[in-house]
Design an enzyme around this catalytic site. Structure first.
Site, PDB file in Angstrom:
ATOM      1  N   ASN A  45      37.885  -2.632 -23.958  1.00 18.21           N
ATOM      2  CA  ASN A  45      37.537  -3.459 -22.793  1.00 18.21           C
ATOM      3  C   ASN A  45      36.322  -4.349 -23.088  1.00 18.21           C
ATOM      4  OD1 ASN A  45      36.051  -1.047 -22.783  1.00 18.21           O
ATOM      5  ND2 ASN A  45      35.807  -1.026 -20.564  1.00 18.21           N
ATOM      6  N   GLU A  47      33.696  -6.490 -20.861  1.00 16.90           N
ATOM      7  CA  GLU A  47      33.232  -6.793 -19.500  1.00 16.90           C
ATOM      8  C   GLU A  47      32.476  -8.118 -19.452  1.00 16.90           C
ATOM      9  OE1 GLU A  47      31.305  -3.203 -18.090  1.00 16.90           O
ATOM     10  OE2 GLU A  47      33.276  -2.240 -17.877  1.00 16.90           O
ATOM     11  N   CYS A  56      40.390  -5.841 -19.554  1.00 14.51           N
ATOM     12  CA  CYS A  56      40.692  -4.444 -19.871  1.00 14.51           C
ATOM     13  C   CYS A  56      41.040  -4.325 -21.359  1.00 14.51           C
ATOM     14  CB  CYS A  56      41.886  -3.964 -19.049  1.00 14.51           C
ATOM     15  SG  CYS A  56      41.501  -3.575 -17.329  1.00 14.51           S
ATOM     16  N   GLU A  58      43.639  -3.268 -22.593  1.00 17.59           N
ATOM     17  CA  GLU A  58      45.022  -3.706 -22.809  1.00 17.59           C
ATOM     18  C   GLU A  58      45.091  -5.215 -23.026  1.00 17.59           C
ATOM     19  OE1 GLU A  58      43.856  -1.721 -20.546  1.00 17.59           O
ATOM     20  OE2 GLU A  58      45.188  -0.008 -20.210  1.00 17.59           O
ATOM     21  N   CYS A  89      45.682   0.501 -15.879  1.00 16.86           N
ATOM     22  CA  CYS A  89      45.653   0.079 -14.470  1.00 16.86           C
ATOM     23  C   CYS A  89      46.944  -0.687 -14.159  1.00 16.86           C
ATOM     24  CB  CYS A  89      44.422  -0.777 -14.190  1.00 16.86           C
ATOM     25  SG  CYS A  89      44.499  -2.442 -14.861  1.00 16.86           S
TER      26      CYS A  89
HETATM   27  N1  THU Z   1      39.696  -0.513 -17.866  1.00 12.92           N
HETATM   28  C1  THU Z   1      40.486  -0.779 -18.945  1.00 12.92           C
HETATM   29  O1  THU Z   1      40.006  -1.299 -19.963  1.00 12.92           O
HETATM   30  N2  THU Z   1      41.796  -0.489 -18.865  1.00 12.92           N
HETATM   31  C2  THU Z   1      42.398   0.119 -17.793  1.00 12.92           C
HETATM   32  O2  THU Z   1      43.614   0.205 -17.756  1.00 12.92           O
HETATM   33  C3  THU Z   1      41.557   0.669 -16.729  1.00 12.92           C
HETATM   34  C4  THU Z   1      40.198   0.064 -16.644  1.00 12.92           C
HETATM   35  C5  THU Z   1      38.272  -0.869 -17.936  1.00 12.92           C
HETATM   36  C6  THU Z   1      37.895  -2.079 -17.123  1.00 12.92           C
HETATM   37  C7  THU Z   1      36.397  -1.861 -16.935  1.00 12.92           C
HETATM   38  O3  THU Z   1      35.712  -2.431 -18.045  1.00 12.92           O
HETATM   39  C8  THU Z   1      36.233  -0.359 -16.965  1.00 12.92           C
HETATM   40  O4  THU Z   1      37.463   0.166 -17.452  1.00 12.92           O
HETATM   41  C9  THU Z   1      35.956   0.249 -15.601  1.00 12.92           C
HETATM   42  O5  THU Z   1      36.902  -0.149 -14.663  1.00 12.92           O
END
Ligand code: THU
Length: 135
Positions: A45, A47, A56, A58, A89
């Protein structure tokens, strides 16, 4: 379908955690996938100070898929900062679906499941193609 080395896939996802950029949530995520040509790809991920712009794990995995030559995802694993299985997610299930091989498998919190089980009755490229074929 070829035998899948889930331990190796989880290990790649755990290694990808080191590349996560998660200063805001403090929740690093690592992802890994086996591609139908045998490649193993990874993502983490990424941010952003504008929180909603966050990518994310993915997202970076799918970018790696396309930039590395494309192909279809055969198997996928995603882990949290403890290295434990994490569910993609909702948005990311859709992202993965677009690039899934038929019967794509995911290591979920409740065992190995297919993409159709984690995203039932999905909307995808086929629906668009059908519409454009028949109106
Ligand atoms: N996150 C992912 O990278 N993938 C997911 O499928 C669920 C959430 C990350 C996004 C964010 O940086 C952190 O998890 C908290 O939500």
């Amino acid at each position: 379908m070829a035998q899948i080395d889930w331990d190796a896939l989880r290990d790649t996802a755990r290694k990808a955690l080191a590349n996560a950029y998660a200063p805001y949530s403090g929740f690093p995520v690592g992802a890994a996938a086996l591609v139908d040509d045998g490649r193993v790809i990874a993502g983490a991920n990424i941010e952003n100070a504008s929180y909603g712009v966050t990518l994310c794990a993915e997202c970076s995995l799918v970018s790696a898929l396309i930039m590395g030559g494309g192909g279809k995802l055969v198997a996928f694993a995603c882990v949290d900062g403890n290295g434990d299985a994490l569910m993609p997610c909702g948005r990311c299930r859709q992202l993965l679906y677009e690039h899934s091989a038929a019967g794509m498998l995911l290591a979920t919190v409740s065992g190995i499941k297919t993409i159709d089980e984690v995203l039932p009755d999905a909307f995808g490229p086929r629906q668009l193609a059908e519409f454009h074929r028949h109106g």
